[in-house]
Enzyme design. Structure first.
Site, PDB file in Angstrom:
ATOM      1  N   GLU A  19       0.813  -1.219   0.000  1.00  0.00           N
ATOM      2  CA  GLU A  19       0.000   0.000   0.000  1.00  0.00           C
ATOM      3  C   GLU A  19       0.846   1.268   0.000  1.00  0.00           C
ATOM      4  O   GLU A  19       0.330   2.356  -0.289  1.00  0.00           O
ATOM      5  CB  GLU A  19      -0.927   0.014   1.222  1.00  0.00           C
ATOM      6  CG  GLU A  19      -2.060  -0.990   1.176  1.00  0.00           C
ATOM      7  CD  GLU A  19      -3.125  -0.646   0.151  1.00  0.00           C
ATOM      8  OE1 GLU A  19      -3.093   0.481  -0.383  1.00  0.00           O
ATOM      9  OE2 GLU A  19      -3.982  -1.501  -0.123  1.00  0.00           O
ATOM     10  N   GLU A  77       7.274 -22.751   7.715  1.00  0.00           N
ATOM     11  CA  GLU A  77       7.346 -21.970   8.950  1.00  0.00           C
ATOM     12  C   GLU A  77       8.504 -22.404   9.840  1.00  0.00           C
ATOM     13  O   GLU A  77       9.040 -21.600  10.600  1.00  0.00           O
ATOM     14  CB  GLU A  77       6.032 -22.091   9.732  1.00  0.00           C
ATOM     15  CG  GLU A  77       4.852 -21.426   9.053  1.00  0.00           C
ATOM     16  CD  GLU A  77       3.607 -21.427   9.925  1.00  0.00           C
ATOM     17  OE1 GLU A  77       3.728 -21.736  11.133  1.00  0.00           O
ATOM     18  OE2 GLU A  77       2.526 -21.119   9.411  1.00  0.00           O
TER      19      GLU A  77
END
EC number: 4.2.1.126
Length: 310
Positions: free
Chosen positions: A92, A123
């Protein structure tokens, strides 16, 4: 051995984000109204969690701003929901503040494909995180925000440890207290939102609190970097009709120019709202206004103070 001792050995210790939320017990038996009310009440916790870490947020914002002013960059890193939130916030920044895409970057375990598909098997591999940072030439000048709701994700911890080893600024965002995860970074932000409505589903309260914290951090840093005037996005990238209308509105409100003049200014400045505002408010030509902005390190308010001083 007594029955009590046998029982204590069989107790499973669950970190806070994995514990059972008693207020949402038997959730599957609730009416739609009851479920929505449970969510509505639970979602008050993220706001409280953010309020409790205001000092840490202030420290993080000031330290990040200092690094970015010294040619550093900001990186988010995480897995699953945490990684997606980091990528979202980073993505953004270019349209909102007209930043170079390299300035704020989001890294998610498994890369871009992990935005839509699960890469949970990655992970636990800390070495991959280090490789992901090295691929981006991560250096001591940069900042790493490691996002891990559990405070234990090896991928994120590996990245943070590597960053510390090269003297980069390290910040963690987690949702567990110190008893569940001992973190030792320059700044540790613990957003304690309690057990989730769905036990262990940290995309809920923990994710909401994390999104709120990232909003505050990135927006505040951009304000400190001169990307905002008043509360207006003066460095937005005019890339579609909606943003063009917003840019015209900013020039109308702050620069006191009509729509025709606003469009003309934006054409002259290749869509730079900040430069257009400086011209509108000072009467300078494009070349002189651009030079003044450069001398003012891109800060419109500083440039206008210099104009008034002359």
């Amino acid at each position: 051995m007594s029955d009590t001792n046998n029982h204590s050995k069989n107790i499973i210790h669950r970190i806070l984000t994995e514990q059972i939320n008693l207020t949402s017990n038997e959730l599957d038996t609730k009416s739609t109204k009851e479920i929505v009310n449970i969510f509505s009440e639970a979602d008050k916790e993220p706001q409280k969690a953010v309020e409790r870490v205001i000092p840490e947020l202030i420290n993080a914002i000031d330290e990040i701003t200092s690094r970015l002013k010294s040619n550093g960059r900001l990186f988010y890193i995480g897995t699953g929901t945490s990684g997606r939130l980091g990528v979202l916030d980073a993505s953004e920044c270019p349209p909102t503040f007209c930043t170079n895409p390299d300035l704020v970057q989001g890294i998610i375990a498994g890369g871009i494909s992990s935005l839509t598909t699960s890469s949970e098997h990655l992970e636990d591999v800390s070495e991959i995180a280090i490789s992901d940072l090295k691929d981006r030439n991560f250096s001591y000048r940069d900042v790493l925000i490691g996002i891990t709701a559990s405070g234990r994700t090896p991928y994120v911890l590996g990245a943070l440890n590597y960053s510390k080893s090269i003297s980069a600024l390290t910040i963690s965002i987690s949702s567990v207290p110190e008893r569940d995860s001992t973190l030792d970074n320059d700044i540790d932000i613990r957003l304690i939102t309690g057990p989730e409505i769905l036990a262990g589903s940290t995309r809920l309260k923990a994710g909401t609190a994390t999104k709120m914290a990232l909003n505050i951090i990135s927006t505040s840093v951009m304000i400190k970097l001169g990307k905002v005037y008043g509360n207006r996005m003066i460095d937005l990238s005019v890339s579609n009709d909606k943003l063009l209308d917003r840019a015209i509105g900013i020039l109308f409100d702050i620069g006191s120019v009509d729509k025709v003049t606003a469009v003309q200014l934006l054409k002259k400045t290749n869509g730079s709202v900040k430069l257009s505002l400086l011209i509108a408010l000072s009467g300078m030509d494009v070349i002189d206004a651009k030079q003044l902005l450069n001398d003012s390190k891109g800060n419109l308010r500083t440039a206008l103070i210099r104009v008034k001083g002359n």
